[in-house]
Design a protein around this motif. Structure first.
Motif, PDB file in Angstrom:
ATOM      1  N   LYS A 212     -30.381  18.784  49.483  1.00 21.28           N
ATOM      2  CA  LYS A 212     -29.144  19.581  49.307  1.00 21.28           C
ATOM      3  C   LYS A 212     -29.223  20.648  50.540  1.00 21.28           C
ATOM      4  O   LYS A 212     -27.959  20.622  51.401  1.00 21.28           O
ATOM      5  N   SER A 213     -29.999  21.207  50.854  1.00 18.87           N
ATOM      6  CA  SER A 213     -30.099  22.332  51.912  1.00 18.87           C
ATOM      7  C   SER A 213     -30.055  21.732  53.318  1.00 18.87           C
ATOM      8  O   SER A 213     -29.369  22.130  54.159  1.00 18.87           O
ATOM      9  N   SER A 214     -30.761  20.634  53.466  1.00 22.69           N
ATOM     10  CA  SER A 214     -30.668  19.915  54.917  1.00 22.69           C
ATOM     11  C   SER A 214     -29.142  19.359  55.008  1.00 22.69           C
ATOM     12  O   SER A 214     -28.791  19.376  56.090  1.00 22.69           O
ATOM     13  N   PHE A 215     -28.668  18.565  54.011  1.00 19.94           N
ATOM     14  CA  PHE A 215     -27.407  17.999  54.102  1.00 19.94           C
ATOM     15  C   PHE A 215     -26.463  19.177  54.389  1.00 19.94           C
ATOM     16  O   PHE A 215     -25.446  18.836  55.129  1.00 19.94           O
ATOM     17  N   ALA A 216     -26.398  20.310  53.616  1.00 16.80           N
ATOM     18  CA  ALA A 216     -25.568  21.320  53.798  1.00 16.80           C
ATOM     19  C   ALA A 216     -25.295  21.824  55.219  1.00 16.80           C
ATOM     20  O   ALA A 216     -24.448  22.103  55.681  1.00 16.80           O
ATOM     21  N   GLU A 217     -26.827  22.171  55.645  1.00 15.55           N
ATOM     22  CA  GLU A 217     -26.747  22.592  56.883  1.00 15.55           C
ATOM     23  C   GLU A 217     -26.232  21.677  57.967  1.00 15.55           C
ATOM     24  O   GLU A 217     -25.365  21.960  58.942  1.00 15.55           O
ATOM     25  N   SER A 218     -26.662  20.278  57.989  1.00 15.64           N
ATOM     26  CA  SER A 218     -26.042  19.299  58.760  1.00 15.64           C
ATOM     27  C   SER A 218     -24.560  19.117  58.781  1.00 15.64           C
ATOM     28  O   SER A 218     -23.872  19.204  59.612  1.00 15.64           O
TER      29      SER A 218
ATOM     30  N   HIS B 246     -37.329  26.972  56.294  1.00 10.69           N
ATOM     31  CA  HIS B 246     -35.984  26.993  56.438  1.00 10.69           C
ATOM     32  C   HIS B 246     -35.360  27.557  57.644  1.00 10.69           C
ATOM     33  O   HIS B 246     -34.579  27.122  58.311  1.00 10.69           O
ATOM     34  N   ARG B 247     -35.764  28.716  57.883  1.00  7.68           N
ATOM     35  CA  ARG B 247     -35.351  29.576  59.428  1.00  7.68           C
ATOM     36  C   ARG B 247     -35.700  28.580  60.251  1.00  7.68           C
ATOM     37  O   ARG B 247     -34.897  28.577  61.268  1.00  7.68           O
ATOM     38  N   ALA B 248     -37.103  28.045  60.501  1.00  8.34           N
ATOM     39  CA  ALA B 248     -37.206  27.199  61.613  1.00  8.34           C
ATOM     40  C   ALA B 248     -36.242  25.969  61.803  1.00  8.34           C
ATOM     41  O   ALA B 248     -35.894  25.675  63.010  1.00  8.34           O
ATOM     42  N   ARG B 249     -36.094  25.208  60.511  1.00  3.41           N
ATOM     43  CA  ARG B 249     -35.331  24.116  60.698  1.00  3.41           C
ATOM     44  C   ARG B 249     -34.144  24.232  60.985  1.00  3.41           C
ATOM     45  O   ARG B 249     -33.336  23.666  61.767  1.00  3.41           O
ATOM     46  N   ARG B 250     -33.212  25.694  60.542  1.00  2.00           N
ATOM     47  CA  ARG B 250     -31.992  26.134  61.037  1.00  2.00           C
ATOM     48  C   ARG B 250     -31.999  26.251  62.493  1.00  2.00           C
ATOM     49  O   ARG B 250     -30.757  25.961  63.048  1.00  2.00           O
ATOM     50  N   GLY B 251     -32.827  26.703  62.960  1.00  2.00           N
ATOM     51  CA  GLY B 251     -32.801  27.460  64.357  1.00  2.00           C
ATOM     52  C   GLY B 251     -31.880  28.697  64.628  1.00  2.00           C
ATOM     53  O   GLY B 251     -31.392  29.078  63.829  1.00  2.00           O
TER      54      GLY B 251
END
Length: 184
Positions: free
Chosen positions: A19-25, A56-61
């Motif tokens: 969910k989170s990765s999809f929402a971020e993209s 999560h922070r590192a993935r979001r950038g």
């Protein structure tokens, strides 16, 4: 006839479903300012949770502006109400937990959130867990939480322009039906 992009999107699914990765993209597809609202309480003595937050922070950038807020989501939505903002709230399940822990009136909190969602010009993406498809909880507290989570998800689904379920990282658009491919 052009299709108006949705202002509010609810993304639901099970734990670790993507969910989170999809929402971020989804948010990053726009040129908007990216605002991430983390509803989880911070427990610095929980090393595993601290590690999750850092992942999560590192993935979001650096493009994302993070705000930690456990309760006052309506205030954040109103404060950042602008058409060039995308606000990702992760997650509604923890928000509900925080409300129950503090014994806040759920009906009032839900109504205030719905009003904020309906009144905003920002693009809002809400993440929530689907907890009603598993085993019936063995405790009354667990069943109580599951019931409130189901009611929250139904409330959000009814007021959001779009609802997407994510399973195994794959999105399935539930609302509206028969629409073009998923974009913010």
């Amino acid at each position: 006839m052009s299709i108006q992009p949705p202002n509010t999107t609810l993304i639901i699914g099970g734990a670790r479903s993507g969910k989170s990765s999809f929402a971020e993209s989804l948010c990053e597809q726009s040129v908007s300012n990216l605002i991430y609202i983390a509803t989880s309480p911070r427990f610095d003595d929980d090393a595993e949770m601290v590690d999750r937050i850092e992942q999560h922070r590192a993935r979001r950038g650096p493009r994302w502006h993070a705000i930690e807020e456990q309760i006052a989501l309506t205030d954040i939505i109103q404060r950042h109400d602008a058409p060039d903002n995308a606000i990702l709230i992760d997650c509604m399940t923890l928000w509900l937990n925080n409300l129950l822990y503090r014994k806040l009136p759920l009906d009032q909190q839900f109504a205030a959130l719905v009003a904020a969602l309906k009144g905003t010009t920002a693009k809002i993406v809400l993440i929530s867990n689907e907890v009603g498809q598993g085993v019936v909880p063995s405790t009354s507290e667990g069943r109580h939480f599951r019931d409130h989570q189901g009611r929250l998800n139904q409330t959000l689904a009814s007021c959001c322009d779009r609802v997407i379920e994510v399973k195994a990282g794959l999105p399935l658009q539930l609302k509206p039906i028969n629409q073009p491919p998923i974009k913010l």
